[in-house]
Design a protein around this motif. Structure first.
Motif, mmCIF file in Angstrom:
data_model
loop_
_atom_site.group_PDB
_atom_site.id
_atom_site.type_symbol
_atom_site.label_atom_id
_atom_site.label_comp_id
_atom_site.label_asym_id
_atom_site.label_seq_id
_atom_site.Cartn_x
_atom_site.Cartn_y
_atom_site.Cartn_z
ATOM 1 N N MET A 79 0.561 -1.359 0.032
ATOM 2 C CA MET A 79 0.112 -0.031 0.041
ATOM 3 C C MET A 79 0.763 1.294 -0.128
ATOM 4 O O MET A 79 0.337 2.450 0.058
ATOM 5 N N SER A 80 2.273 0.992 -0.071
ATOM 6 C CA SER A 80 3.122 2.411 0.165
ATOM 7 C C SER A 80 3.079 3.388 -1.098
ATOM 8 O O SER A 80 3.520 4.528 -1.013
ATOM 9 N N LYS A 81 2.536 2.714 -2.286
ATOM 10 C CA LYS A 81 2.439 3.478 -3.499
ATOM 11 C C LYS A 81 1.329 4.529 -3.255
ATOM 12 O O LYS A 81 1.403 5.781 -3.710
ATOM 13 N N ASP A 82 0.443 4.368 -2.595
ATOM 14 C CA ASP A 82 -0.700 5.235 -2.242
ATOM 15 C C ASP A 82 -0.690 5.997 -0.992
ATOM 16 O O ASP A 82 -1.054 7.224 -0.825
ATOM 17 N N ILE A 83 -0.153 5.343 0.146
ATOM 18 C CA ILE A 83 -0.005 5.733 1.379
ATOM 19 C C ILE A 83 1.415 6.058 1.614
ATOM 20 O O ILE A 83 2.368 5.313 1.822
ATOM 21 N N VAL A 84 1.938 7.532 1.584
ATOM 22 C CA VAL A 84 3.197 7.941 1.688
ATOM 23 C C VAL A 84 3.835 7.333 3.188
ATOM 24 O O VAL A 84 5.010 7.132 3.223
ATOM 25 N N GLY A 85 2.884 7.682 4.125
ATOM 26 C CA GLY A 85 3.407 7.438 5.661
ATOM 27 C C GLY A 85 4.043 6.210 5.807
ATOM 28 O O GLY A 85 4.827 5.792 6.794
ATOM 29 N N PHE A 86 3.415 4.991 4.847
ATOM 30 C CA PHE A 86 3.996 3.737 5.171
ATOM 31 C C PHE A 86 5.300 3.684 4.850
ATOM 32 O O PHE A 86 6.077 2.615 5.352
ATOM 33 N N ARG A 87 5.967 4.498 4.040
ATOM 34 C CA ARG A 87 7.259 4.219 3.427
ATOM 35 C C ARG A 87 8.229 4.618 4.559
ATOM 36 O O ARG A 87 9.286 3.779 4.586
ATOM 37 N N PHE A 88 7.897 5.517 5.412
ATOM 38 C CA PHE A 88 8.912 5.754 6.765
ATOM 39 C C PHE A 88 8.610 4.571 7.815
ATOM 40 O O PHE A 88 9.709 4.255 8.313
ATOM 41 N N LEU A 89 7.512 4.133 7.603
ATOM 42 C CA LEU A 89 7.437 2.964 8.762
ATOM 43 C C LEU A 89 7.900 1.659 8.288
ATOM 44 O O LEU A 89 8.482 0.923 9.120
ATOM 45 N N ILE A 90 7.979 1.472 6.886
ATOM 46 C CA ILE A 90 8.737 0.338 6.390
ATOM 47 C C ILE A 90 10.218 0.547 6.792
ATOM 48 O O ILE A 90 10.880 -0.613 7.038
ATOM 49 N N SER A 91 10.862 1.834 6.592
ATOM 50 C CA SER A 91 12.190 1.745 6.844
ATOM 51 C C SER A 91 12.570 1.427 8.517
ATOM 52 O O SER A 91 13.503 0.804 8.878
ATOM 53 N N GLN A 92 11.623 1.866 9.279
ATOM 54 C CA GLN A 92 11.757 1.845 10.906
ATOM 55 C C GLN A 92 11.753 0.245 11.131
ATOM 56 O O GLN A 92 12.281 -0.425 11.934
ATOM 57 N N SER A 93 10.938 -0.488 10.171
ATOM 58 C CA SER A 93 10.644 -1.690 10.555
ATOM 59 C C SER A 93 11.586 -2.671 10.253
ATOM 60 O O SER A 93 11.957 -3.604 10.939
ATOM 61 N N ILE A 94 12.502 -2.127 9.215
ATOM 62 C CA ILE A 94 13.636 -3.023 9.136
ATOM 63 C C ILE A 94 14.736 -3.011 10.086
ATOM 64 O O ILE A 94 15.247 -3.772 10.462
ATOM 65 N N SER A 95 14.926 -1.644 10.763
ATOM 66 C CA SER A 95 15.626 -1.489 11.951
ATOM 67 C C SER A 95 15.048 -2.282 13.037
ATOM 68 O O SER A 95 15.900 -3.028 13.881
ATOM 69 N N ASP A 96 13.886 -2.321 13.365
ATOM 70 C CA ASP A 96 13.095 -3.119 14.545
ATOM 71 C C ASP A 96 13.274 -4.586 14.394
ATOM 72 O O ASP A 96 13.404 -5.411 15.207
ATOM 73 N N ILE A 97 13.078 -4.994 12.967
ATOM 74 C CA ILE A 97 13.555 -6.558 12.751
ATOM 75 C C ILE A 97 14.987 -7.019 13.081
ATOM 76 O O ILE A 97 15.251 -7.994 13.638
ATOM 77 N N LEU A 98 15.941 -6.107 12.523
ATOM 78 C CA LEU A 98 17.313 -6.306 12.966
ATOM 79 C C LEU A 98 17.749 -6.327 14.478
ATOM 80 O O LEU A 98 18.328 -7.245 15.151
ATOM 81 N N LEU A 99 16.814 -5.243 15.369
ATOM 82 C CA LEU A 99 16.950 -5.380 16.732
ATOM 83 C C LEU A 99 16.233 -6.530 17.418
ATOM 84 O O LEU A 99 16.972 -6.973 18.329
ATOM 85 N N LEU A 100 15.474 -7.208 16.711
ATOM 86 C CA LEU A 100 14.694 -8.358 17.431
ATOM 87 C C LEU A 100 15.709 -9.509 17.147
ATOM 88 O O LEU A 100 15.613 -10.571 18.060
ATOM 89 N N ILE A 101 16.704 -9.553 16.076
ATOM 90 C CA ILE A 101 17.575 -10.520 15.882
ATOM 91 C C ILE A 101 18.602 -10.376 17.023
ATOM 92 O O ILE A 101 18.964 -11.258 17.662
ATOM 93 N N GLN A 102 19.064 -9.057 17.237
ATOM 94 C CA GLN A 102 20.082 -9.135 18.048
ATOM 95 C C GLN A 102 19.733 -9.024 19.487
ATOM 96 O O GLN A 102 20.746 -9.307 20.280
ATOM 97 N N PHE A 103 18.464 -8.775 19.894
ATOM 98 C CA PHE A 103 17.984 -8.691 21.081
ATOM 99 C C PHE A 103 17.129 -9.931 21.633
ATOM 100 O O PHE A 103 16.849 -10.337 22.675
#
Length: 386
Positions: A79-103
């Motif tokens: 849905m990021s093509k139509d909802i711009v705010g999701f693009r920023f949350l996707i980038s944050q989600s990548i960092s959160d997934i990496l933190l779930l791995i290391q914690f």
């Protein structure tokens, strides 16, 4: 990692296990006694019930969080093509997934196996990566807060943001985090952390950590990251309340303006619907920031005590800080819920249709064979009679 502040513990961190200074380090690392290296490796230690419970919980918790977060992230990507705010949350989600791995995943394996996994000579480089992902997550908070303010204050401009521009804005968190992580490791006063299987978490020379400036350094940057998003959210809430009050005062004007805005459609989604979706995302983002602050305060209180279960609790809190984000998105964003439910129904319906089609096809083949047999039989009977 970023523990602010951490209590003094009767441990000493061995820099001698690191060996010579890494090629990109500008300052040499003072060599200390090798006693801690032997004590921290714990060769031949028997795995007990506590190790299995603590490690398995972190591993399962991190694995479930990564799986759930991945599903929500894939939904936002569609849905990021139509909802711009999701693009920023996707980038944050990548960092959160990496933190779930290391914690979650990483310490879980370390605790269950009672093995640090990573050689001692790699600790320096591993901590560069650990701090890189941590700072990337930290700097996503003000970027996401800014995106919420821009979506509410300048909705027409925000809707027209190109994906390339959003990527450039989000990349600031990753670039600054990487540069900061590399630079901080150049100073002799900086104390890196590493996983300790026996202590169920990260450890270092806590005396040097607290007295030489590392704890103060983390405190300054973490507290700044906790404070910076709130001015953006405060202005965004003020804009929303002001707009709502104007709608109550002059509904006819808002209706006319709403009709004119709704007539302008970008990428198949109306401006009013887009603004509503972006506004709803404001709530989980604020709650997420508040929970991050509460988690950091709780970590500060826990760090005054020692023990393996205290260290384990810190790992669990860090992992929970990332795990809670997709839960908030699903709870407060109806468009994400509808998309997830629709996707589940679609997959279920596709499976049902396939089974139904397979059943009908087999039935039709049987019927056709029976019909053909009956026709042949009918044709033969007249021939035999004549």
């Amino acid at each position: 990692m970023a523990l602010i502040p951490v209590s003094t513990m009767s441990l000493s961190f061995d820099r001698g296990g690191i060996g010579s200074a890494p090629p990109f380090r500008l300052q040499s690392i003072p060599h200390t006694a090798d006693a801690f290296e032997a004590a921290s490796s714990h060769p031949g230690r028997i795995i007990n019930y506590d190790d299995v419970v603590a490690g398995t919980f972190l591993f399962v918790f991190g694995g479930v969080g990564i799986a759930f977060y991945t599903i929500v992230t894939l939904s936002m990507m569609r849905m990021s093509k139509d909802i711009v705010g999701f693009r920023f949350l996707i980038s944050q989600s990548i960092s959160d997934i990496l933190l779930l791995i290391q914690f979650g995943i990483w310490p879980g394996i370390v605790i269950v196996s009672q093995n640090e996994i990573i050689p001692a000579s790699w600790r320096f480089y591993v901590h560069v990566y650990l701090d890189f992902t941590w700072w990337a997550m930290v700097y996503h908070y003000p970027i996401v807060a800014w995106s919420r303010l821009a979506a509410v204050r300048f909705p027409n401009w925000f809707r027209t943001l190109k994906p390339q521009m959003c990527t450039m804005i989000c990349s600031l968190a990753w670039i600054i985090g990487l540069v900061q992580s590399i630079l901080e490791h150049q100073f002799s006063w900086f104390e890196a952390l590493h996983y300790d299987p026996k202590l169920y978490g990260l450890t270092t020379d806590w005396d040097r950590y607290n007295t030489h400036g590392t704890a103060t350094y983390y405190m300054i940057f973490n507290v700044s990251s906790m404070i910076l998003p709130f001015p953006f959210y405060g202005v965004a809430l003020y804009v929303l309340f002001t707009r709502q009050r104007r709608q109550m005062v002059d509904p006819m004007r808002i209706r006319i303006r709403g009709n004119s805005v709704a007539s302008s459609i970008t990428n198949g989604i109306s401006a009013q619907r887009s603004l509503s979706i972006e506004t709803r995302l404001l709530i989980p983002c604020i709650i997420n920031t508040v929970l991050f602050v509460v988690g950091q305060v709780f970590i500060t209180l826990c760090s005054k005590y020692t023990g393996k279960w205290i260290s384990w609790s810190l790992m669990a809190i860090f992992a929970a800080n990332s795990f809670v984000n997709p839960v908030l998105y699903v709870c407060f964003s109806s468009v994400i819920r509808r998309h997830l439910f629709a996707d589940c129904r679609k997959r279920w319906s596709a499976s049902s249709v396939y089974k139904d089609y397979d059943y009908r096809s087999s039935s039709q083949i049987s019927m056709t064979f029976a019909q053909r047999s009956s026709l042949i039989k009918v044709k033969k009977e007249p021939d035999s009679g004549s």
